[in-house]
Design a protein around this motif. Sequence first.
Motif, PDB file in Angstrom:
ATOM      1  N   CYS A   1       0.837  -1.263   0.075  1.00 12.19           N
ATOM      2  CA  CYS A   1      -0.121  -0.058  -0.103  1.00 12.19           C
ATOM      3  C   CYS A   1       0.844   1.377   0.058  1.00 12.19           C
ATOM      4  O   CYS A   1       1.329   1.605   1.083  1.00 12.19           O
ATOM      5  CB  CYS A   1      -0.851   0.053   1.306  1.00 12.19           C
ATOM      6  SG  CYS A   1      -1.833  -1.617   1.308  1.00 12.19           S
ATOM      7  N   PRO A   2       1.276   1.828  -1.279  1.00 14.90           N
ATOM      8  CA  PRO A   2       2.091   2.860  -1.096  1.00 14.90           C
ATOM      9  C   PRO A   2       1.681   4.195  -0.461  1.00 14.90           C
ATOM     10  O   PRO A   2       2.417   5.034  -0.118  1.00 14.90           O
ATOM     11  CB  PRO A   2       2.199   3.147  -2.795  1.00 14.90           C
ATOM     12  CG  PRO A   2       1.838   1.921  -3.447  1.00 14.90           C
ATOM     13  CD  PRO A   2       1.097   1.314  -2.395  1.00 14.90           C
ATOM     14  N   ASN A   3       0.104   4.253  -0.354  1.00 11.55           N
ATOM     15  CA  ASN A   3      -0.359   5.544   0.059  1.00 11.55           C
ATOM     16  C   ASN A   3      -0.831   5.087   1.872  1.00 11.55           C
ATOM     17  O   ASN A   3      -1.537   6.141   2.111  1.00 11.55           O
ATOM     18  CB  ASN A   3      -1.434   5.987  -0.659  1.00 11.55           C
ATOM     19  CG  ASN A   3      -1.135   6.428  -2.121  1.00 11.55           C
ATOM     20  OD1 ASN A   3      -0.173   7.105  -2.320  1.00 11.55           O
ATOM     21  ND2 ASN A   3      -2.020   5.966  -3.145  1.00 11.55           N
ATOM     22  N   GLY A   4      -0.306   4.029   2.335  1.00 11.94           N
ATOM     23  CA  GLY A   4      -0.863   3.722   3.594  1.00 11.94           C
ATOM     24  C   GLY A   4      -1.941   2.635   3.656  1.00 11.94           C
ATOM     25  O   GLY A   4      -2.825   2.291   2.698  1.00 11.94           O
ATOM     26  N   LYS A   5      -2.201   2.027   4.705  1.00 10.50           N
ATOM     27  CA  LYS A   5      -3.051   1.072   4.805  1.00 10.50           C
ATOM     28  C   LYS A   5      -4.495   1.512   5.751  1.00 10.50           C
ATOM     29  O   LYS A   5      -5.065   0.571   6.246  1.00 10.50           O
ATOM     30  CB  LYS A   5      -2.298  -0.279   5.465  1.00 10.50           C
ATOM     31  CG  LYS A   5      -1.254  -0.785   4.715  1.00 10.50           C
ATOM     32  CD  LYS A   5      -0.432  -1.769   5.278  1.00 10.50           C
ATOM     33  CE  LYS A   5       0.456  -1.142   6.521  1.00 10.50           C
ATOM     34  NZ  LYS A   5       1.598  -0.614   6.101  1.00 10.50           N
ATOM     35  N   GLY A   6      -4.480   2.706   6.139  1.00 11.26           N
ATOM     36  CA  GLY A   6      -5.756   3.162   6.756  1.00 11.26           C
ATOM     37  C   GLY A   6      -7.334   2.640   6.093  1.00 11.26           C
ATOM     38  O   GLY A   6      -7.255   2.436   4.917  1.00 11.26           O
ATOM     39  N   LEU A   7      -8.190   2.444   7.036  1.00 14.39           N
ATOM     40  CA  LEU A   7      -9.263   2.101   6.378  1.00 14.39           C
ATOM     41  C   LEU A   7     -10.024   3.150   5.486  1.00 14.39           C
ATOM     42  O   LEU A   7     -10.527   2.895   4.271  1.00 14.39           O
ATOM     43  CB  LEU A   7     -10.480   2.389   7.360  1.00 14.39           C
ATOM     44  CG  LEU A   7     -11.950   1.681   7.300  1.00 14.39           C
ATOM     45  CD1 LEU A   7     -11.826   0.228   6.807  1.00 14.39           C
ATOM     46  CD2 LEU A   7     -12.938   1.874   8.486  1.00 14.39           C
ATOM     47  N   LYS A   8      -9.678   4.526   5.652  1.00 12.12           N
ATOM     48  CA  LYS A   8     -10.180   5.624   4.514  1.00 12.12           C
ATOM     49  C   LYS A   8      -9.427   5.574   3.215  1.00 12.12           C
ATOM     50  O   LYS A   8      -9.877   5.889   2.171  1.00 12.12           O
ATOM     51  CB  LYS A   8     -10.053   6.999   5.163  1.00 12.12           C
ATOM     52  CG  LYS A   8     -10.688   7.094   6.524  1.00 12.12           C
ATOM     53  CD  LYS A   8     -12.100   6.786   6.434  1.00 12.12           C
ATOM     54  CE  LYS A   8     -12.915   7.314   7.729  1.00 12.12           C
ATOM     55  NZ  LYS A   8     -12.454   6.439   8.961  1.00 12.12           N
ATOM     56  N   VAL A   9      -8.080   4.769   3.249  1.00  9.78           N
ATOM     57  CA  VAL A   9      -7.252   4.508   2.166  1.00  9.78           C
ATOM     58  C   VAL A   9      -7.689   3.369   1.450  1.00  9.78           C
ATOM     59  O   VAL A   9      -7.818   3.564   0.058  1.00  9.78           O
ATOM     60  CB  VAL A   9      -5.831   4.731   2.464  1.00  9.78           C
ATOM     61  CG1 VAL A   9      -5.078   4.388   1.289  1.00  9.78           C
ATOM     62  CG2 VAL A   9      -5.315   5.953   3.239  1.00  9.78           C
TER      63      VAL A   9
END
Length: 543
Positions: free
Chosen positions: A461-469
């Motif tokens: 996940c290059p942009n992060g693994k948060g729920l919103k992402v």
Amino acid sequence: MKEKVLLDAGVVTRCRRRVHLEHDPAMADQPKAPLDLGIEQRIADAAEHRQAVARWLSAVLGEEWTEIPRGVTDSRAELTLAAMRAGTPFISAAQLPDDPAGGRRGTVDLLVRSGSGYVPVLVVRHKITDPGSGARVSPLDRPVPEAASIDQARKVRPQPRDQLRLAHAVRLLQACGMAASGHVGGVIGVEADVVVWHDLRTPNWPGGRTALAEYEARFADRLAVATAAAAGAEPLALPSRITECKGCPWWPTCELQLRESRDVSLVVRGEDAAVLRDIGVSTVDQLAAMSPDDVDELPLTGVRNGDAVLLAKAWLRDLPLVRRVPELTVPRADVEVDVDMESYADAGAYLWGCLLSGADVGEAPGYRAFVSWEPLPSDDEARSFAEFWTWLSSVRRRAYERGLTFRAYCYNELAENRWLLASAERFAGKPGVPSVAEVREFIGSAEWVDLFATVREQFLCPNGKGLKVIAPSAGFGWRDAEASGENSMRWYRDAVGLGGRAPVLSQRDRILRYNEDDVRATWTIRQWMASEDVLQVPYAADL
């Protein structure tokens, strides 16, 4: 002649590049991002907490207490110094005299007379102790180190920032000749029931360092950075993406520079970026051109070594997700419950939202919320938690009785587990509240699934693994354009009328919609990961 740079305590925990930008005259007119709403709310909450503690102490300590007026600016340091010279036992909202020789300036929430001098006390809105033993505390109505003793029911919760702020205040007191003997400082936490005292000379930091030694090293570095910036000299700190960037007002400036240079920290952050720069890999392109074996021996800590190269390749292709594995797996069950908790800082968990789906267990599928709208902290929190646990246990039991499998899901179990355990401990013995052992059995079982961990193991996940992402890749969108955990804190304040305001009932509906969307997002990600659609996400081996 230019004025000497003076820094406050905050610089020692602040990004070095931010310190540079704040003191570079050429950056004075550059646009900055508005203050993050969540940070703004935490600042307001902390200010309210300090004022509430000050009012209580003023009433208890009476004539021994004085408060430096906040409305004046030029004379606050003189008023503080005069109060210290007069021997005033307790001085609130103190403005310490500047220390030009040391490059320091600063305020402190409370100065306490001890012996022939003063010790600093901070008032903070976070927890400062945990269950245990060994904390040195004094009662709040006797907030002096002479009244301190070892508490056998509390241990100090590590809060490095507090100790560094105290060290800064001690140095300012020494500079004006008003420091007490020793190097001691106190902290009043969110519970506001005791003062926890820290000896800043105790070697309890990494490498056997003391808080004072750590402070001195950090402050000297930040002072050098700021002095060079103010003089227009070669910068001592260059931009690099770190966690702090998310809420920094200078991020637009740094992001532009990082993207123009295609800096490696855009995909590998913090110390890992420094490790790569040390071997001459400073851009995303250079990292993407490497073989995973080339970075296999590097001491990377924030990312798996082989993943660093794949993340760079994904970033260059503007891919939000990459599959690690050819086929994805998600733990499933006949009866499923998605869970999302809403808390308000360290005050408590006021909402447990659940989405029931799967086989019939005698009640309609769908969303239900177990919530308390009494301002935290409140015993009504025990009632809503007990109702949540009773309902979850009932669904689990009925699944067993019907010969069905059961699983409950959350997204990043750290928050839910924290409040499951904390609630069981805080409200032990109240009707419907489970024991800590019962909670531990559940969260340690295969029936409690952290979907965040499942995503982390099977996606890059290059942009992060948060729920919103992640959820948008699965086709899910929140109904509220401002949906975020930070914003929900503001909505909660309005919903329960914190700060003496009337409750805004519409904000309660907003929170419930937001929470329902969170659990439906978790459900959507699970369904998507188990479908053929997920195979449209590029596979790492194909990069």
